[in-house]
Design a protein around this motif. Sequence first.
Motif, PDB file in Angstrom:
ATOM      1  N   ALA A 158       0.847  -1.196   0.000  1.00  0.00           N
ATOM      2  CA  ALA A 158       0.000   0.000   0.000  1.00  0.00           C
ATOM      3  C   ALA A 158       0.877   1.237   0.000  1.00  0.00           C
ATOM      4  N   LYS A 159       0.520   2.190  -0.830  1.00  0.00           N
ATOM      5  CA  LYS A 159       1.254   3.456  -0.885  1.00  0.00           C
ATOM      6  C   LYS A 159       0.811   4.368   0.263  1.00  0.00           C
ATOM      7  N   GLY A 160       1.621   5.379   0.522  1.00  0.00           N
ATOM      8  CA  GLY A 160       1.313   6.313   1.590  1.00  0.00           C
ATOM      9  C   GLY A 160      -0.050   6.957   1.409  1.00  0.00           C
ATOM     10  N   GLY A 161      -0.779   7.108   2.508  1.00  0.00           N
ATOM     11  CA  GLY A 161      -2.105   7.718   2.462  1.00  0.00           C
ATOM     12  C   GLY A 161      -3.224   6.746   2.156  1.00  0.00           C
ATOM     13  N   ALA A 162      -2.901   5.453   2.031  1.00  0.00           N
ATOM     14  CA  ALA A 162      -3.938   4.457   1.723  1.00  0.00           C
ATOM     15  C   ALA A 162      -4.982   4.395   2.834  1.00  0.00           C
ATOM     16  N   ILE A 163      -6.217   4.117   2.423  1.00  0.00           N
ATOM     17  CA  ILE A 163      -7.361   4.019   3.340  1.00  0.00           C
ATOM     18  C   ILE A 163      -7.785   2.568   3.468  1.00  0.00           C
ATOM     19  N   TYR A 164      -8.233   2.173   4.666  1.00  0.00           N
ATOM     20  CA  TYR A 164      -8.741   0.820   4.875  1.00  0.00           C
ATOM     21  C   TYR A 164     -10.127   0.676   4.262  1.00  0.00           C
ATOM     22  N   HIS A 165     -10.292  -0.337   3.404  1.00  0.00           N
ATOM     23  CA  HIS A 165     -11.572  -0.627   2.769  1.00  0.00           C
ATOM     24  C   HIS A 165     -12.046  -2.009   3.225  1.00  0.00           C
ATOM     25  N   ASP A 166     -13.176  -2.052   3.899  1.00  0.00           N
ATOM     26  CA  ASP A 166     -13.739  -3.321   4.354  1.00  0.00           C
ATOM     27  C   ASP A 166     -14.345  -4.044   3.148  1.00  0.00           C
ATOM     28  N   LYS A 167     -13.794  -5.190   2.789  1.00  0.00           N
ATOM     29  CA  LYS A 167     -14.211  -5.902   1.578  1.00  0.00           C
ATOM     30  C   LYS A 167     -15.033  -7.153   1.874  1.00  0.00           C
ATOM     31  N   ARG A 168     -15.761  -7.145   2.964  1.00  0.00           N
ATOM     32  CA  ARG A 168     -16.631  -8.283   3.264  1.00  0.00           C
ATOM     33  C   ARG A 168     -17.637  -8.471   2.135  1.00  0.00           C
ATOM     34  N   GLY A 169     -17.909  -9.735   1.810  1.00  0.00           N
ATOM     35  CA  GLY A 169     -18.828 -10.037   0.725  1.00  0.00           C
ATOM     36  C   GLY A 169     -18.136 -10.161  -0.613  1.00  0.00           C
ATOM     37  N   SER A 170     -16.806  -9.978  -0.639  1.00  0.00           N
ATOM     38  CA  SER A 170     -16.054 -10.157  -1.879  1.00  0.00           C
ATOM     39  C   SER A 170     -14.832 -11.016  -1.600  1.00  0.00           C
ATOM     40  N   GLY A 171     -14.218 -11.520  -2.664  1.00  0.00           N
ATOM     41  CA  GLY A 171     -13.040 -12.360  -2.506  1.00  0.00           C
ATOM     42  C   GLY A 171     -11.882 -11.621  -1.882  1.00  0.00           C
ATOM     43  N   GLY A 172     -11.909 -10.283  -1.944  1.00  0.00           N
ATOM     44  CA  GLY A 172     -10.824  -9.502  -1.372  1.00  0.00           C
ATOM     45  C   GLY A 172     -10.663  -9.677   0.120  1.00  0.00           C
ATOM     46  N   VAL A 173     -11.707 -10.141   0.796  1.00  0.00           N
ATOM     47  CA  VAL A 173     -11.643 -10.295   2.246  1.00  0.00           C
ATOM     48  C   VAL A 173     -10.686 -11.414   2.651  1.00  0.00           C
ATOM     49  N   LEU A 174     -10.375 -12.335   1.734  1.00  0.00           N
ATOM     50  CA  LEU A 174      -9.518 -13.470   2.072  1.00  0.00           C
ATOM     51  C   LEU A 174      -8.101 -13.046   2.444  1.00  0.00           C
ATOM     52  N   SER A 175      -7.703 -11.851   2.053  1.00  0.00           N
ATOM     53  CA  SER A 175      -6.374 -11.364   2.425  1.00  0.00           C
ATOM     54  C   SER A 175      -6.438 -10.402   3.601  1.00  0.00           C
ATOM     55  N   ASP A 176      -7.563 -10.406   4.315  1.00  0.00           N
ATOM     56  CA  ASP A 176      -7.744  -9.503   5.458  1.00  0.00           C
ATOM     57  C   ASP A 176      -8.553 -10.218   6.531  1.00  0.00           C
ATOM     58  N   LEU A 177      -7.915 -11.177   7.208  1.00  0.00           N
ATOM     59  CA  LEU A 177      -8.628 -11.989   8.189  1.00  0.00           C
ATOM     60  C   LEU A 177      -8.079 -11.795   9.600  1.00  0.00           C
ATOM     61  N   GLY A 178      -7.497 -10.637   9.853  1.00  0.00           N
ATOM     62  CA  GLY A 178      -6.968 -10.366  11.183  1.00  0.00           C
ATOM     63  C   GLY A 178      -7.867  -9.427  11.962  1.00  0.00           C
ATOM     64  N   ARG A 179      -7.746  -9.473  13.279  1.00  0.00           N
ATOM     65  CA  ARG A 179      -8.572  -8.619  14.147  1.00  0.00           C
ATOM     66  C   ARG A 179      -7.790  -7.369  14.531  1.00  0.00           C
ATOM     67  N   HIS A 180      -7.663  -6.472  13.556  1.00  0.00           N
ATOM     68  CA  HIS A 180      -6.850  -5.274  13.751  1.00  0.00           C
ATOM     69  C   HIS A 180      -7.645  -4.088  14.270  1.00  0.00           C
ATOM     70  N   GLY A 181      -8.954  -4.153  14.173  1.00  0.00           N
ATOM     71  CA  GLY A 181      -9.795  -3.092  14.711  1.00  0.00           C
ATOM     72  C   GLY A 181     -10.035  -1.926  13.776  1.00  0.00           C
ATOM     73  N   LEU A 182      -9.481  -1.943  12.577  1.00  0.00           N
ATOM     74  CA  LEU A 182      -9.700  -0.860  11.629  1.00  0.00           C
ATOM     75  C   LEU A 182     -11.120  -0.900  11.083  1.00  0.00           C
ATOM     76  N   GLN A 183     -11.683   0.265  10.855  1.00  0.00           N
ATOM     77  CA  GLN A 183     -13.022   0.393  10.290  1.00  0.00           C
ATOM     78  C   GLN A 183     -12.929   0.984   8.888  1.00  0.00           C
ATOM     79  N   ASP A 184     -13.936   0.711   8.072  1.00  0.00           N
ATOM     80  CA  ASP A 184     -13.962   1.227   6.710  1.00  0.00           C
ATOM     81  C   ASP A 184     -13.774   2.741   6.709  1.00  0.00           C
ATOM     82  N   GLY A 185     -12.781   3.203   5.951  1.00  0.00           N
ATOM     83  CA  GLY A 185     -12.505   4.624   5.881  1.00  0.00           C
ATOM     84  C   GLY A 185     -11.363   5.086   6.768  1.00  0.00           C
ATOM     85  N   ASP A 186     -10.904   4.222   7.683  1.00  0.00           N
ATOM     86  CA  ASP A 186      -9.770   4.570   8.537  1.00  0.00           C
ATOM     87  C   ASP A 186      -8.485   4.625   7.713  1.00  0.00           C
TER      88      ASP A 186
END
Length: 434
Positions: A345-373
């Motif tokens: 991720a480049k500088g300034g990247a935003i967290y995007h919650d990708k639940r409901g898509s295949g993209g979620v498979l690379s984000d299965l940790g409990r980091h506490g970030l919310q969509d838009g953080d």
Amino acid sequence: MATRNYSSLHTVSAPMAACCLVASVMLLALTTLSAPVTAFVPAATTKNPITTGVASKTTATTTTRLFQSTRTATPIGEVISAVGAGIDEEEFQPKKEKILKEPALWEYNFGLQDPVLTLPHGIVKDVSAPERFEVSEEQIQTLERDGVLHLKGVFDQEWVDYLRKATAYQVDEPHFWAFAGTASKLYDYIQRNVWQTNSAFARFYYHSAMGHVLAQCGRTDEIRVSTDLLMVNPNKGFKWHQDNQNGPISWEEGLRFWITMDETPKDYGAPVYLKGSHKNNVVDDQAVFVDIEQEGLEDYKDQLLEFRTMPGDMLIWHPRTIHKVDGPVDGIWTSYRRVLGGTVAKGGAIYHDKRGSGGVLSDLGRHGLQDGDKLKSSFFPVVYPQFDKQEAAERDSGKVGRNPVDIVTKIGGLATKASGERFNSFFQVLGSRS
């Protein structure tokens, strides 16, 4: 060692396969709920690496070593012995079999793993600053124009040997999180987010020039690892596709990378890209498989860029750049094709919650970030301009990793008709030739 079974997978419908995958992972997660909720790391493995270093090329100044896994089915030593006995190397024909044997179920490991490797160039672990490697303006413009860039010789022989040792250790001591990919026969070995469990790969990111290279290519002042993959020998190859399992970031916020440890075979295994295809506006964002004959891709489908990468090379590309990799026709790799790849991720990247898509498979940790953080977390560690010691400490403590609760809640959304159709796109990618 158990005998491998190379029987083909049964064919199922994509929606059914998606549901089965979800059910399997959820069941697996439920059986592990007794593990700490911070991260699934119940035990640590710190065995010394079991490797076979076979000299393959000797010069006055350097010796290249393959550092094979002890799971190697056909040792390169057979070739060396045959040549030593007077048999012409071109005429030597050992029995063709896969170079790696699949691990038995009881051989998988849990928790953190440490191969205890010495870093190259006198680097002091968690102290020395990251190395640097200059990328020219012309090369950066090539990436921006073509959607892909091949950088030769980014990592010298010491770094290549380091990565080979780390990979040999990982294959010898397979992690549980590699089970699904390895058992599927897609790769001889594949593990996502290997840096979270194997400290050698984390330290590679912290201390090598990888972050500096990618920062220049992305014209950014910060680089974070979004997700990574250790990949050994793609048995079936992958048809034309775009990458959308890039972690919780958008297309423009990321860069894809490959770091190769082996010479690409002459007849297969070389990545092929459609020049400029990252600029297309017809392929759906959720699609993985790409039909290059579809309307709107006429300007790209014949613009082929093929790269026969060598040890220490890097490939860098835009996540939307359409590409493929052809595996051997029979699916049998008789040599190694070891790659460390992923998305940063480049500088300034935003967290995007990708639940409901295949993209979620690379984000299965409990980091506490919310969509838009803002994407700032030890789960997505900064590696340029400097790794963060607090983030590294959290990784080493076992806090960073997959979490059973998040596996259930995040993957649960995939068992829908729409998600099944998205998985259908993924299944179409598989196949040795397009």
